[in-house]
Design an enzyme around this catalytic site. Structure first.
Site, PDB file in Angstrom:
ATOM      1  N   LYS A 192     -31.856 -77.497 -37.411  1.00  0.00           N
ATOM      2  CA  LYS A 192     -32.251 -76.262 -36.715  1.00  0.00           C
ATOM      3  C   LYS A 192     -33.521 -75.706 -37.355  1.00  0.00           C
ATOM      4  O   LYS A 192     -33.584 -75.492 -38.563  1.00  0.00           O
ATOM      5  CB  LYS A 192     -31.125 -75.230 -36.802  1.00  0.00           C
ATOM      6  N   ASP A 232     -35.939 -65.701 -36.311  1.00  0.00           N
ATOM      7  CA  ASP A 232     -34.847 -65.356 -35.400  1.00  0.00           C
ATOM      8  C   ASP A 232     -34.689 -63.832 -35.339  1.00  0.00           C
ATOM      9  O   ASP A 232     -34.047 -63.228 -36.190  1.00  0.00           O
ATOM     10  CB  ASP A 232     -33.544 -66.014 -35.883  1.00  0.00           C
ATOM     11  N   LYS A 252     -31.465 -58.322 -33.252  1.00  0.00           N
ATOM     12  CA  LYS A 252     -30.721 -58.073 -34.491  1.00  0.00           C
ATOM     13  C   LYS A 252     -31.053 -56.694 -35.046  1.00  0.00           C
ATOM     14  O   LYS A 252     -32.162 -56.202 -34.854  1.00  0.00           O
ATOM     15  CB  LYS A 252     -31.118 -59.107 -35.553  1.00  0.00           C
ATOM     16  N   ASP A 272     -28.742 -64.295 -29.321  1.00  0.00           N
ATOM     17  CA  ASP A 272     -28.831 -64.476 -30.780  1.00  0.00           C
ATOM     18  C   ASP A 272     -28.084 -65.731 -31.242  1.00  0.00           C
ATOM     19  O   ASP A 272     -28.233 -66.162 -32.376  1.00  0.00           O
ATOM     20  CB  ASP A 272     -28.292 -63.227 -31.490  1.00  0.00           C
ATOM     21  N   GLU A 281     -28.809 -68.623 -30.638  1.00  0.00           N
ATOM     22  CA  GLU A 281     -29.853 -69.536 -30.138  1.00  0.00           C
ATOM     23  C   GLU A 281     -29.834 -70.894 -30.815  1.00  0.00           C
ATOM     24  O   GLU A 281     -30.297 -71.883 -30.246  1.00  0.00           O
ATOM     25  CB  GLU A 281     -31.233 -68.889 -30.303  1.00  0.00           C
ATOM     26  N   ARG A 304     -27.423 -73.016 -31.639  1.00  0.00           N
ATOM     27  CA  ARG A 304     -26.623 -74.050 -30.970  1.00  0.00           C
ATOM     28  C   ARG A 304     -27.283 -74.485 -29.665  1.00  0.00           C
ATOM     29  O   ARG A 304     -27.168 -75.643 -29.252  1.00  0.00           O
ATOM     30  CB  ARG A 304     -25.184 -73.554 -30.762  1.00  0.00           C
TER      31      ARG A 304
HETATM   32  N1  BES Z   1     -29.581 -67.479 -37.597  1.00  0.00           N
HETATM   33  C1  BES Z   1     -28.364 -66.812 -37.296  1.00  0.00           C
HETATM   34  C2  BES Z   1     -27.261 -67.106 -38.305  1.00  0.00           C
HETATM   35  C3  BES Z   1     -27.485 -66.628 -39.716  1.00  0.00           C
HETATM   36  C4  BES Z   1     -26.913 -65.441 -40.141  1.00  0.00           C
HETATM   37  C5  BES Z   1     -28.179 -67.388 -40.622  1.00  0.00           C
HETATM   38  C6  BES Z   1     -27.084 -65.014 -41.437  1.00  0.00           C
HETATM   39  C7  BES Z   1     -28.349 -66.965 -41.932  1.00  0.00           C
HETATM   40  C8  BES Z   1     -27.785 -65.777 -42.337  1.00  0.00           C
HETATM   41  C9  BES Z   1     -27.843 -67.214 -35.919  1.00  0.00           C
HETATM   42  O1  BES Z   1     -28.787 -67.598 -34.996  1.00  0.00           O
HETATM   43  C10 BES Z   1     -27.143 -66.034 -35.359  1.00  0.00           C
HETATM   44  O2  BES Z   1     -27.781 -65.042 -35.149  1.00  0.00           O
HETATM   45  N2  BES Z   1     -25.837 -66.152 -35.162  1.00  0.00           N
HETATM   46  C11 BES Z   1     -25.064 -65.095 -34.653  1.00  0.00           C
HETATM   47  C12 BES Z   1     -24.145 -65.687 -33.628  1.00  0.00           C
HETATM   48  C13 BES Z   1     -23.371 -64.699 -32.839  1.00  0.00           C
HETATM   49  C14 BES Z   1     -24.279 -63.925 -31.916  1.00  0.00           C
HETATM   50  C15 BES Z   1     -22.355 -65.438 -32.063  1.00  0.00           C
HETATM   51  C16 BES Z   1     -24.269 -64.497 -35.809  1.00  0.00           C
HETATM   52  O3  BES Z   1     -23.833 -65.254 -36.679  1.00  0.00           O
HETATM   53  O4  BES Z   1     -24.164 -63.274 -35.882  1.00  0.00           O
HETATM   54 ZN    ZN Z   2     -30.595 -68.329 -35.807  1.00  0.00          ZN
HETATM   55 ZN    ZN Z   3     -29.571 -65.924 -33.881  1.00  0.00          ZN
END
Ligand code: BES
Ligand code: ZN
Ligand code: ZN
Length: 500
Positions: free
Chosen positions: A266, A271, A278, A348, A350, A352
């Site tokens: 990835k 992000d 976020k 968010d 994104e 996957r």
């Molecule tokens: N890049 C984030 C995951 C992440 C969180 C990486 C903290 C490093 C530290 C990912 O794209 C994301 O935002 N995931 C969301 C998914 C949710 C919306 C289902 C998450 O984990 O909050």
């Molecule tokens: Zn991400």
């Molecule tokens: Zn994300």
């Protein structure tokens, strides 16, 4: 860092600084005893007075006043002898280097402290070299010269009494040093802020590494990605003025004995969450959302540099995730490369989405195994903190090999279940699946989403590195500094060391 070797006794070593490790509440070993005698029993006195107790990573810098050829002696605590592990030595070497950097001493010699206690000498020498090199890295590129309080160490001389043993572990150390330098290079790339490290910048880095280590790199721009039919990648990147890239990096050894392993990483250069923006606290470190792809590049560079027997193909989808008038939206439905349709339930989630096309595309290479790395879920950080990556997969043999490589490198993994019931949570009413799991087990439902895109009958392992790819403060291991950790490159290198 330049590495050389010496088999003279400690009291004869001529050096700016001589590093030796000591155990808590243990008598000095014969070699250290002789050194201590030459400097008038100073070490013994320090231990006796408890000014130095040899607790883990405790240090004491001792001037030698010309009593021995070494100008200074750096004592490093190794803790209790019965708790000693290879990682103790890795950390001790990093501790030594931190002290040297702070004192601006650029060359040192180090005894192979802990030799003979745990594992072969070669593993110990390897760990000391790794610790020294990894501990030598700090992200200072954007600080003006005067603001930098430390100076990198330039050379390390490894001392071991047995010359023939040195000649046996030399190659191992040399390879480990190459890999550790690659890890540092990748940490520097991962630490670049998003205004510098754009998708085209990362693609350029891939080309640069390919030229340096002699592996093949193909870069697809937006037009190329459209031609390939990667609609999921295009959806994620739609909100950004930075166009996406897709990188294919291939290292093929002269005599590849089995099918290739595809590595997918990835690579979101920033992000923001997209339209599901976020909050401030969660966006802060999202330049590190590119770490999966950078780890893949590092692992391929390391395989090439050490002439690994594994045939590796890296697939690296690179994009930003930003909100704008052209951004992908909640409720959107996309037909991905594999034909599977996905509903966007949260912009968010994104990672996957981006990974789905890249994982499905591995089919074209008829891989023996697929391994992906992604800073995929915050839920993984909740579950495992900063100590381990979440490990998932569909093949026990591959999972066990990843675990073994993890043990050997101290880059920890922890396996999470992939029971089919979790798959229910990503069912969609309007498409084949949706990119957000119903409440609970967020790390696993993200892995279940990725699983849908793994080619049929292919061994697959997925590492969620959200908690281990970077550290915010007080890293718990000395060879890791604030920012990118480079996690995964040493683990993958170990995994592919004797790959068949
Ligand atoms: N890049 C984030 C995951 C992440 C969180 C990486 C903290 C490093 C530290 C990912 O794209 C994301 O935002 N995931 C969301 C998914 C949710 C919306 C289902 C998450 O984990 O909050
Ligand atoms: Zn991400
Ligand atoms: Zn994300």
């Amino acid at each position: 860092m330049k590495i050389s070797y010496n088999s003279e006794p400690l009291e004869k070593i001529k050096t700016e600084c001589l590093a030796i490790g000591l155990f808590e509440e243990e008598p000095l070993l014969a070699e250290a005893r002789k050194l201590d005698l030459a400097i008038g029993n100073q070490i013994t006195s320090l231990l006796k007075s408890k000014d130095f107790k040899a607790e883990p990573n405790e240090i004491y810098l001792l001037p030698t006043s010309n009593k021995v050829p070494a100008r200074r002696i750096l004592l490093i605590g190794l803790g209790k002898k019965n708790e000693f592990e290879i990682d103790t030595a890795r950390q001790a070497a990093a501790t030594a280097v931190h002290e040297l950097r702070a004192k601006k001493i650029t060359a040192f010699s180090s005894a192979l402290f802990g030799a003979g206690i745990k594992g072969p000498t070669s593993e110990l020498a390897k760990a000391i070299a790794e610790g020294a090199i990894l501990g030598n890295y700090a992200f200072q590129t954007y600080q003006t010269e005067e603001k930098r309080k430390t100076k990198p160490v330039e050379s390390l001389e490894l001392i071991y009494k047995d010359k023939s043993e040195i000649s046996r572990f030399r190659d191992v150390v040399e390879d480990a040093a190459k890999v550790a330098e690659i890890v540092n290079y990748c940490r520097e790339t991962a630490n670049q802020p998003a205004n510098i490290a754009t998708p085209s910048y990362i693609a350029g880095e891939a080309e640069k590494l390919g030229r340096k280590y002699n592996f093949k790199v193909t870069v697809y721009d937006k037009k190329g990605i459209e031609k390939l039919g990667f609609n999921a990648i295009l959806a994620v990147s739609a909100g950004s003025t930075q166009e996406p890239r897709f990188v294919v990096a291939e290292y093929k050894p002269k005599s590849a004995s089995s099918g290739p392993v595809c590595l997918v990483g990835k690579t979101i250069t920033f992000d923001s969450g997209g339209l599901d923006l976020k909050g401030e606290k969660y966006m802060e470190n999202m330049k590190f959302d590119k770490c999966g792809g950078i780890t893949v590049l590092g692992a391929i560079a390391a395989a090439a540099a050490t002439e690994s027997s594994a045939h590796l193909i890296g697939l690296i989808p690179i994009s930003e995730n930003l909100p704008s008038g052209s951004a992908y939206k909640v409720g959107d439905i996309y037909k991905t490369f594999s034909g599977t349709t996905i509903e966007i339930a949260n912009t968010d989630a994104e990672g996957r989405v981006l990974m789905s096309d890249a994982i499905a595309y591995t089919k074209e290479f008829r891989p023996k195994a697929v391994i992906d790395l992604a800073t995929l879920t915050g839920a993984c950080v909740v579950a495992l903190g900063n100590q381990a990556a979440g490990l998932h997969g569909n093949d026990k043999k591959l999972i066990d090999r990843v675990k073994a490589a993890s043990e050997a490198t101290s880059e920890r993994v922890w396996e999470l279940p992939m029971w089919k019931e979790y798959g229910e949570q990503i069912k969609s009413e309007v498409a084949d699946i949706k990119n957000l799991g119903e409440e609970g087990a967020g790390t696993i439902t993200a892995a279940k989403f990725l699983e849908k895109f793994v080619p049929k009958d292919t061994a697959w392992a997925h590492l969620d590195i959200a908690g281990v790819a970077y550290t915010e403060k007080n890293p718990t291991k000395t060879y890791i500094s604030k920012g990118s950790t480079g996690y995964g490159i040493r683990l993958l290198t170990e995994l592919f060391k004797n790959w068949r």
